[in-house]
Design a protein around this motif. Structure first.
Motif, PDB file in Angstrom:
ATOM      1  N   PRO A  63      14.298   8.033   8.756  1.00 36.68           N
ATOM      2  CA  PRO A  63      14.527   6.634   8.374  1.00 36.68           C
ATOM      3  C   PRO A  63      13.227   5.830   8.419  1.00 36.68           C
ATOM      4  CG  PRO A  63      16.216   7.381   9.911  1.00 36.68           C
ATOM      5  CD  PRO A  63      15.165   8.449   9.878  1.00 36.68           C
ATOM      6  N   THR A  64      12.964   5.102   7.345  1.00 38.51           N
ATOM      7  CA  THR A  64      11.685   4.409   7.189  1.00 38.51           C
ATOM      8  C   THR A  64      11.907   3.028   6.587  1.00 38.51           C
ATOM      9  OG1 THR A  64      10.513   6.516   6.871  1.00 38.51           O
ATOM     10  CG2 THR A  64       9.408   4.520   6.093  1.00 38.51           C
ATOM     11  N   ILE A  65      11.190   2.039   7.117  1.00 37.01           N
ATOM     12  CA  ILE A  65      11.170   0.683   6.564  1.00 37.01           C
ATOM     13  C   ILE A  65       9.840   0.493   5.845  1.00 37.01           C
ATOM     14  CG2 ILE A  65      11.233  -1.790   7.084  1.00 37.01           C
ATOM     15  CD1 ILE A  65      12.756  -1.086   9.655  1.00 37.01           C
ATOM     16  N   ALA A  66       9.884  -0.108   4.665  1.00 34.78           N
ATOM     17  CA  ALA A  66       8.660  -0.384   3.911  1.00 34.78           C
ATOM     18  C   ALA A  66       8.601  -1.866   3.563  1.00 34.78           C
ATOM     19  CB  ALA A  66       8.609   0.454   2.634  1.00 34.78           C
ATOM     20  N   LEU A  67       7.430  -2.453   3.750  1.00 29.86           N
ATOM     21  CA  LEU A  67       7.186  -3.844   3.368  1.00 29.86           C
ATOM     22  C   LEU A  67       6.020  -3.896   2.391  1.00 29.86           C
ATOM     23  CD1 LEU A  67       7.294  -5.921   6.703  1.00 29.86           C
ATOM     24  CD2 LEU A  67       9.107  -5.672   5.002  1.00 29.86           C
ATOM     25  N   ALA A  68       6.158  -4.706   1.351  1.00 29.92           N
ATOM     26  CA  ALA A  68       5.032  -5.065   0.499  1.00 29.92           C
ATOM     27  C   ALA A  68       4.623  -6.477   0.894  1.00 29.92           C
ATOM     28  CB  ALA A  68       5.417  -5.002  -0.972  1.00 29.92           C
ATOM     29  N   ILE A  69       3.393  -6.628   1.381  1.00 30.15           N
ATOM     30  CA  ILE A  69       2.930  -7.887   1.953  1.00 30.15           C
ATOM     31  C   ILE A  69       1.751  -8.392   1.133  1.00 30.15           C
ATOM     32  CG2 ILE A  69       2.107  -9.021   4.056  1.00 30.15           C
ATOM     33  CD1 ILE A  69       3.056  -5.905   5.105  1.00 30.15           C
ATOM     34  N   THR A  70       1.870  -9.602   0.604  1.00 32.10           N
ATOM     35  CA  THR A  70       0.796 -10.190  -0.196  1.00 32.10           C
ATOM     36  C   THR A  70       0.073 -11.260   0.608  1.00 32.10           C
ATOM     37  OG1 THR A  70       1.918  -9.732  -2.286  1.00 32.10           O
ATOM     38  CG2 THR A  70       0.256 -11.465  -2.307  1.00 32.10           C
ATOM     39  N   HIS A  71      -1.264 -11.175   0.609  1.00 30.89           N
ATOM     40  CA  HIS A  71      -2.121 -12.145   1.299  1.00 30.89           C
ATOM     41  C   HIS A  71      -3.027 -12.822   0.276  1.00 30.89           C
ATOM     42  CE1 HIS A  71      -1.268  -9.877   5.072  1.00 30.89           C
ATOM     43  NE2 HIS A  71      -1.492  -8.810   4.341  1.00 30.89           N
ATOM     44  N   GLY A  72      -3.371 -14.085   0.542  1.00 23.84           N
ATOM     45  CA  GLY A  72      -4.383 -14.750  -0.262  1.00 23.84           C
ATOM     46  C   GLY A  72      -3.828 -15.860  -1.122  1.00 23.84           C
ATOM     47  N   GLY A  73      -4.577 -16.191  -2.182  1.00 24.13           N
ATOM     48  CA  GLY A  73      -4.190 -17.269  -3.079  1.00 24.13           C
ATOM     49  C   GLY A  73      -3.758 -16.730  -4.427  1.00 24.13           C
ATOM     50  N   HIS A  74      -3.430 -17.632  -5.333  1.00 28.34           N
ATOM     51  CA  HIS A  74      -2.943 -17.199  -6.639  1.00 28.34           C
ATOM     52  C   HIS A  74      -4.070 -16.694  -7.534  1.00 28.34           C
ATOM     53  CE1 HIS A  74       1.261 -18.291  -6.121  1.00 28.34           C
ATOM     54  NE2 HIS A  74       0.847 -19.369  -5.473  1.00 28.34           N
ATOM     55  N   GLU A  75      -5.312 -17.047  -7.229  1.00 30.52           N
ATOM     56  CA  GLU A  75      -6.438 -16.557  -8.013  1.00 30.52           C
ATOM     57  C   GLU A  75      -6.928 -15.205  -7.495  1.00 30.52           C
ATOM     58  OE1 GLU A  75      -9.155 -16.451 -11.081  1.00 30.52           O
ATOM     59  OE2 GLU A  75      -7.462 -17.817 -10.754  1.00 30.52           O
ATOM     60  N   GLU A  76      -7.003 -15.058  -6.174  1.00 32.40           N
ATOM     61  CA  GLU A  76      -7.411 -13.798  -5.564  1.00 32.40           C
ATOM     62  C   GLU A  76      -6.416 -13.442  -4.464  1.00 32.40           C
ATOM     63  OE1 GLU A  76     -11.395 -13.722  -4.169  1.00 32.40           O
ATOM     64  OE2 GLU A  76     -12.266 -14.397  -6.076  1.00 32.40           O
ATOM     65  N   ARG A  77      -5.793 -12.283  -4.599  1.00 30.08           N
ATOM     66  CA  ARG A  77      -4.828 -11.877  -3.581  1.00 30.08           C
ATOM     67  C   ARG A  77      -4.755 -10.357  -3.479  1.00 30.08           C
ATOM     68  NH1 ARG A  77      -1.781 -14.076  -7.827  1.00 30.08           N
ATOM     69  NH2 ARG A  77      -0.155 -12.752  -8.729  1.00 30.08           N
ATOM     70  N   THR A  78      -4.291  -9.922  -2.317  1.00 31.26           N
ATOM     71  CA  THR A  78      -4.183  -8.494  -2.005  1.00 31.26           C
ATOM     72  C   THR A  78      -2.762  -8.189  -1.577  1.00 31.26           C
ATOM     73  OG1 THR A  78      -6.485  -8.390  -1.255  1.00 31.26           O
ATOM     74  CG2 THR A  78      -5.004  -6.648  -0.500  1.00 31.26           C
ATOM     75  N   THR A  79      -2.208  -7.094  -2.085  1.00 30.44           N
ATOM     76  CA  THR A  79      -0.899  -6.627  -1.635  1.00 30.44           C
ATOM     77  C   THR A  79      -1.081  -5.335  -0.854  1.00 30.44           C
ATOM     78  OG1 THR A  79       0.272  -7.628  -3.498  1.00 30.44           O
ATOM     79  CG2 THR A  79       1.400  -5.853  -2.333  1.00 30.44           C
ATOM     80  N   GLU A  80      -0.512  -5.304   0.349  1.00 33.47           N
ATOM     81  CA  GLU A  80      -0.536  -4.116   1.193  1.00 33.47           C
ATOM     82  C   GLU A  80       0.857  -3.508   1.258  1.00 33.47           C
ATOM     83  OE1 GLU A  80      -3.950  -5.646   4.359  1.00 33.47           O
ATOM     84  OE2 GLU A  80      -1.835  -5.665   4.908  1.00 33.47           O
ATOM     85  N   LEU A  81       0.901  -2.199   1.410  1.00 34.82           N
ATOM     86  CA  LEU A  81       2.150  -1.492   1.656  1.00 34.82           C
ATOM     87  C   LEU A  81       2.142  -1.027   3.104  1.00 34.82           C
ATOM     88  CD1 LEU A  81       4.783  -0.302   0.414  1.00 34.82           C
ATOM     89  CD2 LEU A  81       3.505   1.819   0.108  1.00 34.82           C
ATOM     90  N   ALA A  82       3.163  -1.416   3.862  1.00 31.77           N
ATOM     91  CA  ALA A  82       3.259  -1.049   5.276  1.00 31.77           C
ATOM     92  C   ALA A  82       4.537  -0.256   5.505  1.00 31.77           C
ATOM     93  CB  ALA A  82       3.246  -2.296   6.156  1.00 31.77           C
ATOM     94  N   LEU A  83       4.417   0.859   6.226  1.00 35.10           N
ATOM     95  CA  LEU A  83       5.554   1.719   6.558  1.00 35.10           C
ATOM     96  C   LEU A  83       5.810   1.662   8.058  1.00 35.10           C
ATOM     97  CD1 LEU A  83       4.675   4.885   4.414  1.00 35.10           C
ATOM     98  CD2 LEU A  83       6.031   2.885   3.740  1.00 35.10           C
ATOM     99  N   PHE A  84       7.094   1.614   8.431  1.00 30.61           N
ATOM    100  CA  PHE A  84       7.485   1.511   9.836  1.00 30.61           C
ATOM    101  C   PHE A  84       8.627   2.479  10.134  1.00 30.61           C
ATOM    102  CE2 PHE A  84       6.119  -2.605   8.246  1.00 30.61           C
ATOM    103  CZ  PHE A  84       5.187  -3.020   9.178  1.00 30.61           C
TER     104      PHE A  84
END
Length: 231
Positions: free
Chosen positions: A128-149
């Motif tokens: 069993p695994t939880i996954a989150l897609a987390i976006t950081h930053g602004g609308h001009e420059e931003r990063t999305t991370e994938l985190a597994l738990f």
């Protein structure tokens, strides 16, 4: 720990088609191979009211407190659990009686695009695994991370892997991805090459095992947030 042999075995398994054939859900297009998946990217009202206060401040955008919710069998306890996720308030798992099994801190606000983009729950080769897609930053420059738990012993939320999967600057978008394989995963940096990660049951996390191309450098993996455990 000598990673050379297991790295070669896992790479051979992946290349031979031994990985999962489950395609990435459209709400989380960077994650391939999560079986029996349930996923949402639709914020629900009042989810944050069921979670402890987080990093909210005057700098937080509205999306930072938007909450996502799923029901799934993710923990050893009886019945279905409820998984709540919010950028500012983190991750909370409730049992079938709405009691907190485990919780994890949220993320400090960084910009106008801060949010948990999507939440998924499934099985990574029966685990069993939880996954989150987390976006950081602004609308001009931003990063999305994938985190597994994973939910560990004593109801702990164990962050097992976190890495960048999308980099956006204006109209320029570079994407990567994660492919789950038995006892490991393949991670492609946004616009870059692919490396092999091997699950370490002692440390409870995926460890970098080496590039699939010998000329590649180790991919950057952002450190996961510190877990805070509920009772």
């Amino acid at each position: 720990m000598d990673l050379k042999l297991p790295m070669l075995v896992l790479a051979g398994t992946a290349m031979a088609g031994g990985g999962s054939t489950v395609r990435a859900p459209p709400q989380m297009p960077w994650l391939h191979g999560l079986d029996s998946v349930r996923v949402t990217d639709e914020p629900q009202r009042h989810v944050e009211d069921r979670m402890a206060a987080g990093y909210e401040d005057l700098e937080c955008a509205a999306g930072a407190t938007h909450g996502l919710v799923l029901k799934a069998d993710i923990a050893p306890s009886a019945g279905m659990e409820t998984i709540l996720a919010s950028y500012a308030r983190g991750l909370v798992v409730l049992d079938h009686e709405d009691q907190v099994i485990a919780s994890m801190d949220g993320y400090p606000c960084q910009g106008s695009a801060d949010e948990v983009t999507s939440l998924a729950v499934g099985r990574a080769f029966l685990v069993p695994t939880i996954a989150l897609a987390i976006t950081h930053g602004g609308h001009e420059e931003r990063t999305t991370e994938l985190a597994l738990f994973r939910i560990g012993f004593g109801g702990r939320i164990e962050p097992v892997f976190t890495a960048e999967v999308e980099l956006r600057t204006g109209d320029n978008v570079r994407t990567g991805g994660v492919w789950l394989i038995p006892n490991g995963l393949l991670y492609q940096r946004p616009g870059g090459k692919t490396g092999l990660w091997i699950y370490d049951p002692v440390g409870g996390a995926y460890l970098y095992g080496g590039p699939l191309d010998e000329t590649d450098e180790p991919p950057h993996a952002a450190p996961p947030p510190v877990a805070a455990y509920g009772s």
